[in-house]
Design an enzyme around this catalytic site. Structure first.
Site, PDB file in Angstrom:
ATOM      1  N   CYS A 183      -6.286  -3.482   7.226  1.00 14.39           N
ATOM      2  CA  CYS A 183      -7.508  -2.684   7.150  1.00 14.39           C
ATOM      3  C   CYS A 183      -8.653  -3.393   6.430  1.00 14.39           C
ATOM      4  O   CYS A 183      -9.819  -3.228   6.801  1.00 14.39           O
ATOM      5  CB  CYS A 183      -7.211  -1.345   6.484  1.00 14.39           C
ATOM      6  SG  CYS A 183      -6.676  -1.435   4.758  1.00 14.39           S
ATOM      7  N   CYS A 212       0.832  -1.198   0.000  1.00 13.32           N
ATOM      8  CA  CYS A 212       0.000   0.000   0.000  1.00 13.32           C
ATOM      9  C   CYS A 212       0.872   1.256   0.000  1.00 13.32           C
ATOM     10  O   CYS A 212       0.648   2.185  -0.773  1.00 13.32           O
ATOM     11  CB  CYS A 212      -0.932  -0.019   1.206  1.00 13.32           C
ATOM     12  SG  CYS A 212      -2.090   1.370   1.268  1.00 13.32           S
TER      13      CYS A 212
END
Length: 385
Positions: free
Chosen positions: A222, A126
């Site tokens: 997440c 990410c």
């Protein structure tokens, strides 16, 4: 024109707190805001110092599924929290929909890595793709002088340009997750919290009157609700999880398993086999659908082959100059760096002074200078010996 000709060079001008030769009021900053306390403090602190702050939050995954999920980031309640901070401090805030990009660059890579018998680190992917590559481009398009984040790492100026260093608070250091940061990105990104302990960050949040001051840190990946990553893989790759055999390193078939992705190198519990000796996962053979187990002594790894290496140490004319270089290497985010040597042959590898246990392909091997806090780079673990 005369003023321009007689103006002192940038290196001689007074630098602001971000190391830029401009007054804060003339320095545009894009703050990456996840909705957590760290990024909120960075944005609010810089606004209080007089910087021209623009907050940006990337919506990375399904908003509806994440609205009430605690400890997440970049979705649901966290987007609202970031917006409230911006409203309270009086700076603009934008939410950009990056769900498609995030799914392709991070979530699908996560599923494919697990199915290949490796252990992914989606937070590195990410940072490497969506946050530092795409968000940097957004910041440049907005005319920003820099991008700031709430990561606990330090960016220090060195003789050859900016360097990445470990955080002052060793317990919060996040350099393991930023090893893939490029020199170009390091020149543009700033990390205002790198010199602070987390306790002081929370104190600043209270001082600034931020409602997120006592918000807990995110713990899980997440996009993985309740840590059930198998369900995420099954959703992304339906039918790809297949059963197979649990095999001892001596060749004995010990039992069956319901999918290689349910195991990781070094795992002891939940093997599903009855035996009188403690057994650990030594290797995952995704192609053969086999989980290889053995005694603890079989976990020791002395050499690690790497791929996609990122070197951000001192400039070298040739990679061969680094062969035999003494380094410290961290092979998991929760482990301390240990002494090793770089080996440059047919490819990059790391030779450990003392064998390490539970080194898993798919994780990162991050290089540190043994004589300082500097990060020298790192690579993805391809295989172990």
């Amino acid at each position: 024109m005369a003023d321009l000709l007689t103006a002192p060079p940038a290196s001689a001008r007074t630098l602001n707190s971000l190391g830029i030769a401009k007054p804060p009021s003339q320095t545009r900053v894009v703050a990456a805001m996840s909705g957590g306390v760290d990024s909120s403090v960075v944005a609010a602190m810089l606004k209080r110092e007089g910087y021209d702050v623009i907050g940006v939050t990337l919506q990375l995954y399904d908003h509806g599924a994440a609205v009430n999920k605690p400890g997440a980031c970049c979705a649901g309640q966290d987007i609202h929290d970031a917006r409230r901070v911006a409203d309270a401090m009086g700076f603009p805030h934008y939410v950009l929909d990056y769900e498609s990009r995030f799914r392709h660059a991070v979530m699908e890579d996560f599923a494919d890595t697990y199915l290949a018998g490796a252990t992914p680190i989606p937070c590195v992917r990410c940072n490497q793709t969506v946050k530092f590559k795409d968000l940097k481009r957004v910041a440049e398009d907005l005319g920003a002088d820099c991008l700031v984040t709430g990561h606990y790492v330090q960016r220090l100026e060195g003789p050859h340009g900016p360097e990445l260093h470990r955080a002052a608070d060793a317990g919060k250091d996040q350099t393991y997750f930023l090893f893939a940061t490029t020199r170009e990105q390091l020149a543009f990104v700033r990390f205002p919290l790198g010199h602070l302990p987390k306790s002081e960050t929370r104190a600043l949040a209270n001082e600034l009157g931020l409602r997120v001051a006592e918000k807990p840190d995110s713990q899980d990946i997440c996009f993985v609700p309740n840590g059930k990553y198998q369900a995420v893989v099954e959703k992304l790759r339906p039918g790809a999880i297949e059963p197979g055999e649990v095999v001892h390193i001596d060749g004995r078939v010990m039992g069956e398993h319901n999918g290689v992705i349910n195991f990781t190198v070094g795992q002891r519990r939940g093997l599903g086999v009855a035996t009188g000796e403690p057994l650990f996962v030594v290797k995952l053979d995704a192609a053969g659908k086999r989980v290889i187990v053995g005694p603890r002594e079989a976990l020791g790894v002395s050499r690690i082959a790497l791929k996609d290496v990122n070197w951000i140490g001192e400039p070298v004319a040739s990679e061969d100059e680094l062969d035999g270089r003494d380094i410290l290497v961290r092979v998991r985010s929760t482990r301390p760096p240990v002494p090793a040597k770089l080996r440059i042959g047919a490819g990059w590898s790391v030779e450990l002074d003392v064998p390490e246990e539970g080194v898993a392909p798919g994780q990162a091997a991050v290089f540190y200078d043994p004589n300082s806090t500097r990060v020298l780079g790192g690579g993805w673990i391809a295989r172990t010996e």
